[in-house]
Design a protein around this motif. Sequence first.
Motif, PDB file in Angstrom:
ATOM      1  N   TYR A 105      38.546  42.747   3.451  1.00 17.18           N
ATOM      2  CA  TYR A 105      39.955  42.608   3.804  1.00 17.18           C
ATOM      3  C   TYR A 105      40.824  42.305   2.610  1.00 17.18           C
ATOM      4  O   TYR A 105      41.863  41.700   2.741  1.00 17.18           O
ATOM      5  CB  TYR A 105      40.136  41.555   4.904  1.00 17.18           C
ATOM      6  CG  TYR A 105      39.437  40.238   4.683  1.00 17.18           C
ATOM      7  CD1 TYR A 105      38.135  40.055   5.153  1.00 17.18           C
ATOM      8  CD2 TYR A 105      40.051  39.191   4.034  1.00 17.18           C
ATOM      9  CE1 TYR A 105      37.489  38.851   4.968  1.00 17.18           C
ATOM     10  CE2 TYR A 105      39.407  37.979   3.844  1.00 17.18           C
ATOM     11  CZ  TYR A 105      38.113  37.816   4.323  1.00 17.18           C
ATOM     12  OH  TYR A 105      37.469  36.620   4.144  1.00 17.18           O
ATOM     13  N   GLY A 106      40.424  42.731   1.428  1.00 16.84           N
ATOM     14  CA  GLY A 106      41.153  42.720   0.179  1.00 16.84           C
ATOM     15  C   GLY A 106      42.527  42.088   0.144  1.00 16.84           C
ATOM     16  O   GLY A 106      42.945  41.392   1.041  1.00 16.84           O
ATOM     17  N   ASN A 107      43.240  42.382  -0.896  1.00 20.53           N
ATOM     18  CA  ASN A 107      44.606  41.878  -1.045  1.00 20.53           C
ATOM     19  C   ASN A 107      45.556  42.570  -0.080  1.00 20.53           C
ATOM     20  O   ASN A 107      46.555  42.002   0.340  1.00 20.53           O
ATOM     21  CB  ASN A 107      45.095  42.077  -2.482  1.00 20.53           C
ATOM     22  CG  ASN A 107      44.506  41.046  -3.417  1.00 20.53           C
ATOM     23  OD1 ASN A 107      44.294  39.916  -3.011  1.00 20.53           O
ATOM     24  ND2 ASN A 107      44.228  41.444  -4.629  1.00 20.53           N
ATOM     25  N   SER A 108      45.264  43.819   0.220  1.00 20.36           N
ATOM     26  CA  SER A 108      46.121  44.554   1.150  1.00 20.36           C
ATOM     27  C   SER A 108      45.292  45.631   1.812  1.00 20.36           C
ATOM     28  O   SER A 108      44.245  46.019   1.297  1.00 20.36           O
ATOM     29  CB  SER A 108      47.325  45.156   0.415  1.00 20.36           C
ATOM     30  OG  SER A 108      46.901  46.073  -0.556  1.00 20.36           O
ATOM     31  N   PRO A 109      45.747  46.111   2.956  1.00 21.36           N
ATOM     32  CA  PRO A 109      44.984  47.160   3.661  1.00 21.36           C
ATOM     33  C   PRO A 109      44.869  48.431   2.837  1.00 21.36           C
ATOM     34  O   PRO A 109      45.610  48.600   1.875  1.00 21.36           O
ATOM     35  CB  PRO A 109      45.839  47.387   4.913  1.00 21.36           C
ATOM     36  CG  PRO A 109      46.594  46.110   5.101  1.00 21.36           C
ATOM     37  CD  PRO A 109      46.901  45.646   3.710  1.00 21.36           C
ATOM     38  N   PRO A 110      43.929  49.361   3.196  1.00 24.36           N
ATOM     39  CA  PRO A 110      43.181  49.361   4.452  1.00 24.36           C
ATOM     40  C   PRO A 110      42.026  48.357   4.459  1.00 24.36           C
ATOM     41  O   PRO A 110      41.411  48.106   3.434  1.00 24.36           O
ATOM     42  CB  PRO A 110      42.651  50.784   4.547  1.00 24.36           C
ATOM     43  CG  PRO A 110      42.555  51.249   3.141  1.00 24.36           C
ATOM     44  CD  PRO A 110      43.689  50.583   2.417  1.00 24.36           C
ATOM     45  N   PHE A 111      41.769  47.801   5.626  1.00 23.73           N
ATOM     46  CA  PHE A 111      40.684  46.868   5.821  1.00 23.73           C
ATOM     47  C   PHE A 111      39.540  47.621   6.481  1.00 23.73           C
ATOM     48  O   PHE A 111      39.652  47.995   7.634  1.00 23.73           O
ATOM     49  CB  PHE A 111      41.112  45.725   6.740  1.00 23.73           C
ATOM     50  CG  PHE A 111      42.305  44.948   6.253  1.00 23.73           C
ATOM     51  CD1 PHE A 111      43.262  44.514   7.152  1.00 23.73           C
ATOM     52  CD2 PHE A 111      42.456  44.628   4.925  1.00 23.73           C
ATOM     53  CE1 PHE A 111      44.359  43.777   6.726  1.00 23.73           C
ATOM     54  CE2 PHE A 111      43.544  43.891   4.485  1.00 23.73           C
ATOM     55  CZ  PHE A 111      44.500  43.468   5.386  1.00 23.73           C
ATOM     56  N   SER A 112      38.449  47.818   5.791  1.00 25.14           N
ATOM     57  CA  SER A 112      37.383  48.648   6.334  1.00 25.14           C
ATOM     58  C   SER A 112      36.241  47.807   6.894  1.00 25.14           C
ATOM     59  O   SER A 112      35.948  46.722   6.387  1.00 25.14           O
ATOM     60  CB  SER A 112      36.859  49.611   5.272  1.00 25.14           C
ATOM     61  OG  SER A 112      36.624  48.944   4.051  1.00 25.14           O
ATOM     62  N   PHE A 113      35.616  48.349   7.941  1.00 27.59           N
ATOM     63  CA  PHE A 113      34.426  47.762   8.538  1.00 27.59           C
ATOM     64  C   PHE A 113      33.225  48.619   8.176  1.00 27.59           C
ATOM     65  O   PHE A 113      33.341  49.841   7.990  1.00 27.59           O
ATOM     66  CB  PHE A 113      34.542  47.739  10.063  1.00 27.59           C
ATOM     67  CG  PHE A 113      35.547  46.762  10.610  1.00 27.59           C
ATOM     68  CD1 PHE A 113      36.860  47.146  10.842  1.00 27.59           C
ATOM     69  CD2 PHE A 113      35.172  45.462  10.924  1.00 27.59           C
ATOM     70  CE1 PHE A 113      37.781  46.247  11.359  1.00 27.59           C
ATOM     71  CE2 PHE A 113      36.091  44.562  11.448  1.00 27.59           C
ATOM     72  CZ  PHE A 113      37.395  44.954  11.656  1.00 27.59           C
ATOM     73  N   GLY A 114      32.055  47.978   8.125  1.00 25.57           N
ATOM     74  CA  GLY A 114      30.819  48.729   8.073  1.00 25.57           C
ATOM     75  C   GLY A 114      30.546  49.362   9.425  1.00 25.57           C
ATOM     76  O   GLY A 114      31.229  49.068  10.409  1.00 25.57           O
ATOM     77  N   GLN A 115      29.526  50.189   9.490  1.00 27.95           N
ATOM     78  CA  GLN A 115      29.236  50.916  10.732  1.00 27.95           C
ATOM     79  C   GLN A 115      28.472  50.078  11.738  1.00 27.95           C
ATOM     80  O   GLN A 115      28.305  50.486  12.887  1.00 27.95           O
ATOM     81  CB  GLN A 115      28.467  52.213  10.418  1.00 27.95           C
ATOM     82  CG  GLN A 115      26.968  52.048  10.260  1.00 27.95           C
ATOM     83  CD  GLN A 115      26.548  51.528   8.897  1.00 27.95           C
ATOM     84  OE1 GLN A 115      27.365  51.018   8.117  1.00 27.95           O
ATOM     85  NE2 GLN A 115      25.259  51.658   8.605  1.00 27.95           N
ATOM     86  N   GLY A 116      28.003  48.906  11.312  1.00 28.18           N
ATOM     87  CA  GLY A 116      27.328  47.991  12.224  1.00 28.18           C
ATOM     88  C   GLY A 116      25.812  48.024  12.118  1.00 28.18           C
ATOM     89  O   GLY A 116      25.220  49.057  11.783  1.00 28.18           O
ATOM     90  N   THR A 117      25.209  46.887  12.373  1.00 28.48           N
ATOM     91  CA  THR A 117      23.748  46.757  12.512  1.00 28.48           C
ATOM     92  C   THR A 117      23.479  46.186  13.895  1.00 28.48           C
ATOM     93  O   THR A 117      24.028  45.133  14.246  1.00 28.48           O
ATOM     94  CB  THR A 117      23.152  45.815  11.452  1.00 28.48           C
ATOM     95  OG1 THR A 117      23.199  46.443  10.170  1.00 28.48           O
ATOM     96  CG2 THR A 117      21.701  45.470  11.786  1.00 28.48           C
ATOM     97  N   LYS A 118      22.656  46.882  14.658  1.00 31.03           N
ATOM     98  CA  LYS A 118      22.270  46.384  15.977  1.00 31.03           C
ATOM     99  C   LYS A 118      21.016  45.541  15.837  1.00 31.03           C
ATOM    100  O   LYS A 118      19.979  46.029  15.369  1.00 31.03           O
ATOM    101  CB  LYS A 118      22.022  47.537  16.949  1.00 31.03           C
ATOM    102  CG  LYS A 118      21.655  47.073  18.350  1.00 31.03           C
ATOM    103  CD  LYS A 118      21.441  48.243  19.288  1.00 31.03           C
ATOM    104  CE  LYS A 118      21.110  47.782  20.705  1.00 31.03           C
ATOM    105  NZ  LYS A 118      20.884  48.929  21.627  1.00 31.03           N
TER     106      LYS A 118
END
Lengths: 108, 117
Positions: free
Chosen positions: A92-105
Amino acid sequence: EIVLTQSPGTLSLSPGERATLTCRASQSINSRYLAWYQQKPGQAARLLIYGASSRATGIPDRFSGSGSGTEFTLTINRLEPEDFAVYYCQQYGNSPPFSFGQGTKLEI
Amino acid sequence: EVQLVESGGGLVQPGGSLRLSCAASGFNFSPYSMNWVRQAPGKGLEWVSYITGDARRIYYADSVKGRFTISRDNANRASYLQMNSLRAEDTAVYYCARSVEGAFDVWGQGTMVTVSS
């Protein structure tokens, strides 16, 4: 844009074991800006870790985060039945874009 | 209790519009930045939009830029997402989330948006 890649995609463990989840970034991230979330089916995500290693309010100490640069880890010690869920990292850096990983189940 | 409650989702035809609302309670709303995050069925989380407490800085994901507009009303403790020119790929659960030092510490329960003819 920073791309986050989580591994493994699925992790099969038993209650009482330790889980180690990894999040790799396409470029170096200030560790102040790396978070981990837990999501259970039909629910919103819940903040677990922010600033790479700080636990959010009410999060048990069996959850811990570490890492720097491009590689970050979420460790869950002594898995409880309620820990089985999907986990996402986010930058969530200094400014967007705020990226998510693809997830771990994390499954039993 | 700190809470966010989304509303306004529903079924809309491709090309249509929808306005989502996020009602905040239990905390002083105006200082906090707010976000919208979406999750397509069976998929992961995707950040959509961000607005600072004073609404001076606004950002969008490339996938919605030019079609979605985020806004807020601090007096009424609410954030909004106006969605125009909707596409099938916009079908998702939409969550609002509060930012604290950047991390998303409070989430709503989500509202479902389905774009289909």
